[in-house]
Motif scaffolding. Structure first.
Motif, PDB file in Angstrom:
ATOM      1  N   ILE A  55       0.843  -1.209   0.000  1.00  0.00           N
ATOM      2  CA  ILE A  55       0.000   0.000   0.000  1.00  0.00           C
ATOM      3  C   ILE A  55       0.873   1.251   0.000  1.00  0.00           C
ATOM      4  O   ILE A  55       0.600   2.222  -0.715  1.00  0.00           O
ATOM      5  CB  ILE A  55      -0.982   0.014   1.204  1.00  0.00           C
ATOM      6  N   MET A  56       1.951   1.211   0.775  1.00  0.00           N
ATOM      7  CA  MET A  56       2.851   2.365   0.796  1.00  0.00           C
ATOM      8  C   MET A  56       3.464   2.580  -0.592  1.00  0.00           C
ATOM      9  O   MET A  56       3.611   3.720  -1.049  1.00  0.00           O
ATOM     10  CB  MET A  56       3.954   2.131   1.849  1.00  0.00           C
ATOM     11  N   CYS A  57       3.799   1.487  -1.282  1.00  0.00           N
ATOM     12  CA  CYS A  57       4.367   1.617  -2.624  1.00  0.00           C
ATOM     13  C   CYS A  57       3.336   2.169  -3.612  1.00  0.00           C
ATOM     14  O   CYS A  57       3.698   2.921  -4.522  1.00  0.00           O
ATOM     15  CB  CYS A  57       4.914   0.278  -3.116  1.00  0.00           C
ATOM     16  N   LEU A  58       2.075   1.803  -3.414  1.00  0.00           N
ATOM     17  CA  LEU A  58       1.039   2.354  -4.300  1.00  0.00           C
ATOM     18  C   LEU A  58       0.922   3.866  -4.091  1.00  0.00           C
ATOM     19  O   LEU A  58       0.746   4.621  -5.044  1.00  0.00           O
ATOM     20  CB  LEU A  58      -0.315   1.678  -4.031  1.00  0.00           C
ATOM     21  N   ILE A  59       1.038   4.264  -2.838  1.00  0.00           N
ATOM     22  CA  ILE A  59       0.986   5.704  -2.547  1.00  0.00           C
ATOM     23  C   ILE A  59       2.219   6.400  -3.139  1.00  0.00           C
ATOM     24  O   ILE A  59       2.120   7.456  -3.761  1.00  0.00           O
ATOM     25  CB  ILE A  59       0.875   5.945  -1.019  1.00  0.00           C
ATOM     26  N   LEU A  60       3.366   5.754  -2.989  1.00  0.00           N
ATOM     27  CA  LEU A  60       4.598   6.344  -3.532  1.00  0.00           C
ATOM     28  C   LEU A  60       4.611   6.314  -5.062  1.00  0.00           C
ATOM     29  O   LEU A  60       5.254   7.148  -5.692  1.00  0.00           O
ATOM     30  CB  LEU A  60       5.828   5.638  -2.968  1.00  0.00           C
ATOM     31  N   ALA A  61       3.880   5.352  -5.635  1.00  0.00           N
ATOM     32  CA  ALA A  61       3.776   5.324  -7.101  1.00  0.00           C
ATOM     33  C   ALA A  61       3.133   6.623  -7.572  1.00  0.00           C
ATOM     34  O   ALA A  61       3.505   7.177  -8.612  1.00  0.00           O
ATOM     35  CB  ALA A  61       2.954   4.126  -7.557  1.00  0.00           C
ATOM     36  N   GLY A  62       2.177   7.110  -6.799  1.00  0.00           N
ATOM     37  CA  GLY A  62       1.539   8.383  -7.134  1.00  0.00           C
ATOM     38  C   GLY A  62       2.495   9.550  -6.971  1.00  0.00           C
ATOM     39  O   GLY A  62       2.663  10.356  -7.872  1.00  0.00           O
ATOM     40  N   LYS A  63       3.168   9.602  -5.829  1.00  0.00           N
ATOM     41  CA  LYS A  63       4.031  10.757  -5.559  1.00  0.00           C
ATOM     42  C   LYS A  63       5.310  10.728  -6.410  1.00  0.00           C
ATOM     43  O   LYS A  63       5.579  11.640  -7.177  1.00  0.00           O
ATOM     44  CB  LYS A  63       4.402  10.785  -4.070  1.00  0.00           C
ATOM     45  N   VAL A  64       6.051   9.642  -6.269  1.00  0.00           N
ATOM     46  CA  VAL A  64       7.350   9.555  -6.955  1.00  0.00           C
ATOM     47  C   VAL A  64       7.167   9.330  -8.462  1.00  0.00           C
ATOM     48  O   VAL A  64       7.864   9.924  -9.281  1.00  0.00           O
ATOM     49  CB  VAL A  64       8.199   8.421  -6.325  1.00  0.00           C
ATOM     50  N   GLY A  65       6.187   8.468  -8.806  1.00  0.00           N
ATOM     51  CA  GLY A  65       5.958   8.166 -10.229  1.00  0.00           C
ATOM     52  C   GLY A  65       5.601   9.402 -11.011  1.00  0.00           C
ATOM     53  O   GLY A  65       6.166   9.652 -12.092  1.00  0.00           O
TER      54      GLY A  65
END
Lengths: 246, 252
Positions: free
Chosen positions: A91-101
């Motif tokens: 879930i944290m990676c999905l959130i970071l996919a939004g921010k960092v991606g």
């Protein structure tokens, strides 16, 4: 057809990215900047989300398991395992996919449409390697720290519920998070996060690198990067889970 | 010298360049002119190697670009400087760092020598020292073009490409940029190719002009010959404005 085409282009791009840098000096100058931008600047969102999700998860678990037959440590145990197994990695990676991606795709996409990437190519620089490699390496290096940090903060968030409310006692919570602890779960989460970090950074770079047109198209590239990176994260989550936990 | 021989280029069956041959001479400002959509940008991108041509030869002092592998093209490109239409300066770097960038990538010299070279290049384009530490977004369009020229000449290129160097600039700044490119070409003996449809530039610095019409080269000459040409399409293009019609009358 489009999927095949995109996959082929992605593989060819990675072939250009995953090579020794043209200039190691420039790589090591760029690398710390990316660590700071992609990793350290993600800390605030990781802190906020992890603490709150840890707290909410504790409250929800306790309120939905008000059964005298369940042992008192259940809430802590469920919170811990959910954080360790899924939340802090997937879930944290999905959130970071939004921010960092979106950050990566829009940065590289803007460089593409303003001809900065062409300028690199004309200078004889491997633009893909120069721009993308430091981002991938930096994000892959930072991700395990972010994941472990998120686990700790999530558990602290749950502890906060025990301290500040009457929903659960801190004693029950502590005994729950200590009960039947499997260290392998941490390792599993970290391994997953390494794959996810690579997927997020490389997919976002791919969409940015092949952006064309104007500002609107950079926005589209950014959206595509986030959506496709998220889908791939979920797909690889199933794949890695079935390989590592079965 | 760059020689283009019998070059064809198509996109999805649409032939954009038709058997184009031209010679771009060393130490001269060579210009490619033509209407929008005539194929001049495709010709320039083909010469640089950003487009793969269907047929023909592009020789950089005898080295045929289409025969080269990517690795060799990258090496050749270190001899090339390019001024982009939008300057294409790196946003994350200061003016000085932009000029130092190609040196840091490819020059084996010390940092002091790189700084010295970058200062020299920025002085060549008459940029004030107080601008060296600024970001590209903090300087004017004309100054950005000058920085881009300084970056393009940092590695002492043998070949300099300029894509619409005057686009978005006022007439006075355009003239300054034209003169700068002309001076640098002569000073360093560079083969310069300029893609332009700015007629002031053509008249001012066009020492070797190639006119592209519907993908074909239909005329080659210089800024003096252009007043005596009988090519209807060229005359319509160059002397489109009343001002240039008057200029032509006076020159004839």
């Amino acid at each position: 057809m489009s999927l095949l085409n995109d996959t082929g282009k992605y593989v060819l791009l990675m072939k250009r990215v995953l090579v020794l840098p043209d200039s190691r000096k420039m790589f090591f100058r760029q690398f710390p900047k990316e660590l700071e931008k992609l990793g350290l600047q993600s800390l605030p969102i990781v802190i906020i989300i992890s603490v709150f999700i840890g707290a909410i998860m504790t409250m929800q678990t306790k309120l939905n398991s008000a059964n005298p037959l369940l042992p008192s440590y259940t809430t802590g145990l469920v919170t811990r395992d959910t954080l360790l197994l899924e939340f802090s990695s997937t879930i944290m990676c999905l959130i970071l996919a939004g921010k960092v991606g979106s950050n990566i795709a829009s940065e590289i996409g803007t460089m593409r449409i303003t001809e900065q990437i062409d300028a690199l190519e004309i200078m004889g620089v491997n633009s893909a390697g120069y721009l993308i490699l430091p981002k991938i390496v930096a994000f892959v290096v930072m991700m395990p720290f972010l994941v472990i940090f998120s686990m700790a903060l999530g558990l602290i968030g749950g502890y906060g519920v025990g301290l500040l409310t009457t929903i659960i006692t801190t004693g029950d919570y502590i005994s729950g998070i200590q009960y039947a602890f499997v260290p392998f779960y941490v390792f599993y989460s970290v391994v997953k996060s390494l794959f996810f970090a690579f997927i997020i950074a490389s997919v976002a770079s791919y969409y940015g690198y092949y952006a064309y047109g104007g500002a609107l198209d950079v926005g589209k590239a950014s959206t595509n990067a986030v959506v496709n990176a998220s889908i791939l994260v979920l797909f690889f989550n199933i794949l890695i889970t079935s390989l590592m936990l079965n | 010298m760059i020689e283009v021989k019998n070059v064809d280029k198509s996109f999805d069956g649409n032939q954009v360049l038709k058997n184009v041959s031209a010679v771009f001479e060393t130490g001269k400002t060579n210009m490619i002119i033509g209407q929008s959509g005539s194929g001049k940008t495709v010709l320039m991108k083909s010469i640089i190697g950003l487009h793969r041509i269907d047929k023909g030869r592009i020789e950089y002092d005898g080295r045929n670009l289409p025969d080269m592998k990517m690795k060799d093209i990258r090496v050749l490109r270190r001899e090339v400087g390019m001024l982009f239409q939008g300057s294409a300066l790196f946003d994350s770097l200061t003016v000085l760092e932009n000029v130092m960038y190609p040196l840091e990538m490819f020059s084996p010299t010390s940092r002091e020598e790189m700084v010295e070279r970058a200062y020299f290049c920025l002085k060549q384009v008459n940029l004030e020292e107080k601008a060296f530490g600024l970001a590209p977004s903090e300087i004017s369009g004309g100054m950005q073009k000058r920085v881009a020229i300084a970056r393009a000449i940092a590695l002492q290129p043998t070949y300099l490409f300029c894509d619409e160097p005057n686009s978005g600039l006022d007439p006075v700044t355009s003239l300054i940029i034209d003169k700068l490119i002309h001076e640098i070409t002569h000073l360093f003996g560079i083969t310069t190719i300029i893609n332009s449809h700015d007629m002031n530039s053509v008249m001012e610095i066009g020492e070797n002009i190639i006119f592209i019409e519907k993908g074909e080269k239909t005329w080659q000459g210089n800024n003096k010959d252009i007043f005596h040409v009988h090519n209807e399409a060229l005359n319509d293009f160059v002397f489109a404005s009343e001002l240039f019609k008057q200029v032509k009358k006076v020159n004839q």
